[in-house]
Write a protein that holds these residues in place. Structure first.
Motif, PDB file in Angstrom:
ATOM      1  N   VAL A 191       0.802  -1.018  -0.112  1.00 57.80           N
ATOM      2  CA  VAL A 191      -0.069  -0.155   0.057  1.00 57.80           C
ATOM      3  C   VAL A 191       1.071   1.240   0.123  1.00 57.80           C
ATOM      4  CG1 VAL A 191      -1.625   1.166   1.263  1.00 57.80           C
ATOM      5  CG2 VAL A 191      -1.896  -1.140   1.114  1.00 57.80           C
ATOM      6  N   PHE A 192       2.108   1.190   0.600  1.00 54.32           N
ATOM      7  CA  PHE A 192       2.835   2.487   0.826  1.00 54.32           C
ATOM      8  C   PHE A 192       3.573   2.464  -0.562  1.00 54.32           C
ATOM      9  CE2 PHE A 192       7.288   3.841   1.695  1.00 54.32           C
ATOM     10  CZ  PHE A 192       6.660   5.185   2.424  1.00 54.32           C
ATOM     11  N   GLY A 193       4.012   1.540  -1.091  1.00 55.74           N
ATOM     12  CA  GLY A 193       4.639   1.586  -2.506  1.00 55.74           C
ATOM     13  C   GLY A 193       3.628   2.069  -3.357  1.00 55.74           C
ATOM     14  N   GLY A 194       2.465   1.711  -3.469  1.00 60.63           N
ATOM     15  CA  GLY A 194       1.444   2.209  -4.238  1.00 60.63           C
ATOM     16  C   GLY A 194       1.274   3.623  -4.342  1.00 60.63           C
ATOM     17  N   LEU A 195       1.003   4.118  -2.939  1.00 55.55           N
ATOM     18  CA  LEU A 195       0.896   5.606  -2.995  1.00 55.55           C
ATOM     19  C   LEU A 195       2.005   6.208  -3.512  1.00 55.55           C
ATOM     20  CD1 LEU A 195      -0.829   5.655   0.720  1.00 55.55           C
ATOM     21  CD2 LEU A 195      -1.876   6.463  -1.586  1.00 55.55           C
ATOM     22  N   ILE A 196       3.281   5.614  -3.329  1.00 54.02           N
ATOM     23  CA  ILE A 196       4.615   6.313  -3.705  1.00 54.02           C
ATOM     24  C   ILE A 196       4.313   6.669  -5.161  1.00 54.02           C
ATOM     25  CG2 ILE A 196       7.032   6.132  -4.113  1.00 54.02           C
ATOM     26  CD1 ILE A 196       7.305   5.052  -1.280  1.00 54.02           C
ATOM     27  N   VAL A 197       3.965   5.262  -6.055  1.00 56.34           N
ATOM     28  CA  VAL A 197       3.898   5.487  -7.508  1.00 56.34           C
ATOM     29  C   VAL A 197       2.954   6.295  -7.820  1.00 56.34           C
ATOM     30  CG1 VAL A 197       3.328   3.809  -9.368  1.00 56.34           C
ATOM     31  CG2 VAL A 197       4.705   3.139  -7.689  1.00 56.34           C
ATOM     32  N   PHE A 198       1.993   6.398  -7.178  1.00 57.34           N
ATOM     33  CA  PHE A 198       0.634   7.401  -7.466  1.00 57.34           C
ATOM     34  C   PHE A 198       1.061   8.801  -7.275  1.00 57.34           C
ATOM     35  CE2 PHE A 198      -2.798  10.119  -5.963  1.00 57.34           C
ATOM     36  CZ  PHE A 198      -3.467  10.045  -7.065  1.00 57.34           C
ATOM     37  N   GLY A 258       9.740  17.741  -1.100  1.00 62.83           N
ATOM     38  CA  GLY A 258       9.419  17.781   0.046  1.00 62.83           C
ATOM     39  C   GLY A 258       7.851  17.438   0.318  1.00 62.83           C
ATOM     40  N   SER A 259       7.036  18.191  -0.347  1.00 66.67           N
ATOM     41  CA  SER A 259       5.699  18.131  -0.039  1.00 66.67           C
ATOM     42  C   SER A 259       5.207  16.593  -0.566  1.00 66.67           C
ATOM     43  CB  SER A 259       5.002  19.325  -0.778  1.00 66.67           C
ATOM     44  OG  SER A 259       5.151  19.245  -2.242  1.00 66.67           O
ATOM     45  N   ALA A 260       5.698  16.179  -1.453  1.00 68.63           N
ATOM     46  CA  ALA A 260       5.501  14.814  -2.147  1.00 68.63           C
ATOM     47  C   ALA A 260       5.581  13.694  -1.080  1.00 68.63           C
ATOM     48  CB  ALA A 260       5.831  14.143  -3.127  1.00 68.63           C
ATOM     49  N   VAL A 261       6.801  14.014  -0.331  1.00 70.41           N
ATOM     50  CA  VAL A 261       7.327  12.957   0.908  1.00 70.41           C
ATOM     51  C   VAL A 261       6.251  13.032   2.098  1.00 70.41           C
ATOM     52  CG1 VAL A 261       8.996  12.546   2.596  1.00 70.41           C
ATOM     53  CG2 VAL A 261       9.882  12.997   0.080  1.00 70.41           C
ATOM     54  N   PHE A 262       6.110  14.344   2.458  1.00 74.96           N
ATOM     55  CA  PHE A 262       5.065  14.411   3.478  1.00 74.96           C
ATOM     56  C   PHE A 262       3.481  13.958   3.078  1.00 74.96           C
ATOM     57  CE2 PHE A 262       8.085  17.587   4.964  1.00 74.96           C
ATOM     58  CZ  PHE A 262       8.394  17.158   6.269  1.00 74.96           C
ATOM     59  N   TRP A 263       3.268  14.153   2.066  1.00 74.32           N
ATOM     60  CA  TRP A 263       1.833  13.499   1.393  1.00 74.32           C
ATOM     61  C   TRP A 263       1.743  12.128   1.660  1.00 74.32           C
ATOM     62  CZ3 TRP A 263      -0.136  10.297  -2.359  1.00 74.32           C
ATOM     63  CH2 TRP A 263      -1.334  10.246  -2.229  1.00 74.32           C
ATOM     64  N   SER A 316      -0.139   7.560   3.920  1.00 73.98           N
ATOM     65  CA  SER A 316       0.010   6.092   4.076  1.00 73.98           C
ATOM     66  C   SER A 316      -0.113   5.946   5.630  1.00 73.98           C
ATOM     67  CB  SER A 316       1.648   5.682   3.990  1.00 73.98           C
ATOM     68  OG  SER A 316       1.797   5.812   2.902  1.00 73.98           O
ATOM     69  N   PHE A 317      -0.011   6.794   6.539  1.00 75.29           N
ATOM     70  CA  PHE A 317      -0.230   6.738   7.975  1.00 75.29           C
ATOM     71  C   PHE A 317      -1.906   6.562   8.155  1.00 75.29           C
ATOM     72  CE2 PHE A 317      -1.245   8.483  12.216  1.00 75.29           C
ATOM     73  CZ  PHE A 317      -0.621   7.513  13.048  1.00 75.29           C
ATOM     74  N   PHE A 318      -2.482   7.443   7.540  1.00 71.26           N
ATOM     75  CA  PHE A 318      -4.016   7.502   7.595  1.00 71.26           C
ATOM     76  C   PHE A 318      -4.713   6.319   6.988  1.00 71.26           C
ATOM     77  CE2 PHE A 318      -7.955   8.248   5.578  1.00 71.26           C
ATOM     78  CZ  PHE A 318      -8.872   9.014   6.582  1.00 71.26           C
ATOM     79  N   VAL A 319      -4.139   5.726   5.835  1.00 67.30           N
ATOM     80  CA  VAL A 319      -4.893   4.664   5.379  1.00 67.30           C
ATOM     81  C   VAL A 319      -4.425   3.389   6.241  1.00 67.30           C
ATOM     82  CG1 VAL A 319      -4.676   2.833   3.373  1.00 67.30           C
ATOM     83  CG2 VAL A 319      -4.848   5.391   2.925  1.00 67.30           C
ATOM     84  N   ILE A 320      -3.116   3.135   6.710  1.00 66.13           N
ATOM     85  CA  ILE A 320      -2.853   1.856   7.457  1.00 66.13           C
ATOM     86  C   ILE A 320      -3.634   2.028   8.623  1.00 66.13           C
ATOM     87  CG2 ILE A 320      -0.860   0.953   8.398  1.00 66.13           C
ATOM     88  CD1 ILE A 320       0.883   1.817   6.037  1.00 66.13           C
ATOM     89  N   MET A 321      -3.582   2.975   9.461  1.00 61.16           N
ATOM     90  CA  MET A 321      -4.049   3.158  10.825  1.00 61.16           C
ATOM     91  C   MET A 321      -5.806   3.110  10.727  1.00 61.16           C
ATOM     92  SD  MET A 321      -1.593   3.282  13.031  1.00 61.16           S
ATOM     93  CE  MET A 321      -2.485   3.746  14.438  1.00 61.16           C
ATOM     94  N   LEU A 322      -6.273   3.531   9.613  1.00 61.39           N
ATOM     95  CA  LEU A 322      -7.703   3.241   9.361  1.00 61.39           C
ATOM     96  C   LEU A 322      -7.976   1.744   9.224  1.00 61.39           C
ATOM     97  CD1 LEU A 322     -10.512   4.622   9.062  1.00 61.39           C
ATOM     98  CD2 LEU A 322     -10.038   4.614   6.697  1.00 61.39           C
ATOM     99  N   HIS A 323      -7.417   0.957   8.371  1.00 60.16           N
ATOM    100  CA  HIS A 323      -7.504  -0.067   8.257  1.00 60.16           C
ATOM    101  C   HIS A 323      -7.292  -1.056   9.321  1.00 60.16           C
ATOM    102  CE1 HIS A 323      -6.338  -4.547   6.870  1.00 60.16           C
ATOM    103  NE2 HIS A 323      -7.421  -4.051   5.919  1.00 60.16           N
TER     104      HIS A 323
END
Length: 202
Positions: A94-101, A162-167, A172-179
């Motif tokens: 999931v983290f990798g997919g968000l990076i690619v997106f 920088g903004s992309a890394v924070f995004w 990732s934190f939001f999606v993973i913690m929600l799941h």
């Protein structure tokens, strides 16, 4: 060996000590760099293999029947810990997919990454031909890659890295913690099944 006058020539060819040391250091540094690269490749392959083997079925990961809002805050920490242990490989994907997106939706960032990777590829080709020297000092492949990374900072800052890394980190934190907080553990699912069976038997 004889010359054109018919006299026999004998003797050993002496190689200067400085040249021998240079060749020895060149060969040793080349072997060390190749060995380190090969070891890194082996470790990377092992990590990728373990991560792939640890991926749970995505039908189980997205089983919406197991999503339930907790009645209180008490079971949330236990849920998060259990689900991170169980689905850590899925969360990495999931983290990798968000990076690619993020990269695909940022053309400037994509150009910056392509330029950086292209420079590293050219450096690797140059090092296969001969070692790079700056001011009489030989630079290792890792030092050259580090120099490319330092020179790429202005380009990445202009591309909004920088903004992309924070995004990516925030999303990732939001999606993973929600799941992880909504997905019921096996113990909770068994308890709910038992409660439903008791209700049906009444």
């Amino acid at each position: 060996m004889t010359d054109h006058f018919g006299s026999k020539l004998e003797g050993n060819i002496d190689i200067p000590e400085g040249e021998q040391n240079f060749k020895g250091s060149f060969l040793s540094s080349a072997l060390q760099s190749r060995m380190s690269i090969s070891l890194a490749n082996v470790n990377a392959r092992e990590w990728i293999t373990k991560t792939r083997e640890g991926v749970k079925p995505w039908t189980e990961f997205f089983n919406f029947n197991k999503f339930k809002v907790p009645k209180s805050v008490a079971p949330v920490p236990k849920r998060v810990v259990r689900n991170i242990e169980q689905f850590q490989s899925n969360y990495l994907f999931v983290f990798g997919g968000l990076i690619v997106f993020c990269i695909l939706t940022s053309p400037l960032l994509l150009v910056a990454i392509a330029a950086c990777l292209g420079a590293c590829y050219i450096i690797s080709l140059k090092n296969q031909e001969r070692k790079v020297r700056v001011l009489g000092r030989e630079l290792s492949l890792a030092q050259q890659y580090a120099a490319v990374g330092l020179c790429s900072f202005p380009l990445f800052s202009l591309a909004g890295a920088g903004s992309a890394v924070f995004w990516v980190i925030g999303a990732s934190f939001f999606v993973i913690m929600l799941h992880a907080s909504m997905y019921m553990t096996a113990e909770e699912a068994e308890m709910i099944e038992l409660e439903m069976e008791e209700v049906q038997t009444m």
